[in-house]
Write an enzyme that holds these catalytic residues in place. Structure first.
Site, PDB file in Angstrom:
ATOM      1  N   SER A  15       0.826  -1.121  -0.113  1.00 54.81           N
ATOM      2  CA  SER A  15      -0.096  -0.220  -0.037  1.00 54.81           C
ATOM      3  C   SER A  15       0.946   1.315   0.018  1.00 54.81           C
ATOM      4  CB  SER A  15      -0.872   0.069   1.138  1.00 54.81           C
ATOM      5  OG  SER A  15      -0.118   0.114   2.174  1.00 54.81           O
ATOM      6  N   ASN A  92       7.276  -8.170   0.537  1.00 53.22           N
ATOM      7  CA  ASN A  92       7.847  -6.908   0.643  1.00 53.22           C
ATOM      8  C   ASN A  92       7.943  -6.075   1.936  1.00 53.22           C
ATOM      9  OD1 ASN A  92       8.587  -3.894  -0.727  1.00 53.22           O
ATOM     10  ND2 ASN A  92       6.611  -3.723   0.324  1.00 53.22           N
ATOM     11  N   TYR A 157      18.776  -5.356  11.157  1.00 53.92           N
ATOM     12  CA  TYR A 157      17.932  -5.397   9.707  1.00 53.92           C
ATOM     13  C   TYR A 157      19.053  -6.166   8.686  1.00 53.92           C
ATOM     14  CZ  TYR A 157      16.078  -3.228   5.490  1.00 53.92           C
ATOM     15  OH  TYR A 157      15.566  -2.832   4.297  1.00 53.92           O
TER      16      TYR A 157
END
Length: 248
Positions: A15, A92, A157
């Site tokens: 989105s 994603n 990360y």
């Protein structure tokens, strides 16, 4: 890319940012897309305001991929929408909690690993079974250049994105013989909200090191993802495609 017309594809984090660009590209080619959102507030009008000639059907569905119950609920809805047929999955969605290693706390580490790795494990496992039933499928995992080389302040990360590349390579060996391809894309510095949070002086210093002399655009990453989902990449599996303007 015409072979994507009518295909059912899930795009997590679809989105906003790179995910939204991927969703728009797929809709242009006639794919039916379930795009997920979590904390952001979105509606279908956000995707159509530009007057794009979008041929596919868009479905916006909530997903917290750090929560296994949310994942289970999500897939029940997706399988109902897609009549138990899933052709493509784009993993994603992800988060960052950047700090120097000695300043990380357990929540900083666990939240990133749970969302960026464990959540993708659970989502991918759910998506594989409909693909096996149809004897066809494509998965694209969104990694990062941070998964290829260490970045200061991103131990959590980097660990999650590096592990995702290894998972991609392993699943390719397990699934390619069943007509399910899986690849990874490793974007560099792309004009998204994540990059906007980098101080301007630091970003200028980074940009100077990029041979192309600029940040990438979300649609430039989306083009690569759509290529990997299409038949144009029918003999490509287990690869990590870097999209970083030559940085690495």
């Amino acid at each position: 890319m015409k072979d994507l017309c009518g295909k059912n594809i899930v795009v997590t984090g679809g989105s906003r940012g790179i995910g939204k660009s991927i969703t728009l590209e797929l809709l242009k080619y006639g794919a039916n897309v379930v795009a997920t959102y979590n904390n952001s507030v979105v509606n279908s009008e956000d995707f159509f305001y530009e007057g794009e000639d979008l041929l596919g059907n868009l479905y916006l569905v909530h997903l917290d991929q750090s929560n296994s119950e949310s994942i289970n609920k999500f897939f029940k809805e997706v399988l109902k929408i897609f009549d138990n047929k899933i052709y493509g999955l784009v993993n994603n969605a992800g988060i960052t909690k950047d700090k120097l290693f000695f300043m990380l706390n357990d929540d900083d580490w666990d939240d990133v690993i749970e969302t960026n790795l464990n959540g993708i494990y659970r989502i991918t496992k759910k998506a594989i079974f409909p693909m096996l039933a149809e004897k066809e499928g494509v998965i694209v995992n969104m990694s990062s250049v941070s998964g290829l080389k260490g970045m200061v302040g991103q131990a959590n990360y980097c660990a999650s994105k590096s592990a995702l590349i290894s998972m991609t390579e392993t699943l390719s060996k397990e699934l390619s013989g069943k007509n399910i391809r899986i690849n990874a894309v490793a974007p560099g510095y792309i004009k998204t909200d994540m990059v906007k949070n980098i101080p301007s002086k630091e970003l200028d210093r980074i940009t100077e090191k990029i041979p192309m002399g600029r940040e990438g655009l979300p649609e430039e990453v989306a083009h690569v993802v759509v290529f990997l989902l299409s038949k144009l990449s029918s003999y490509v599996s287990g690869q990590t495609i870097v999209v970083d303007g030559g940085l690495t």
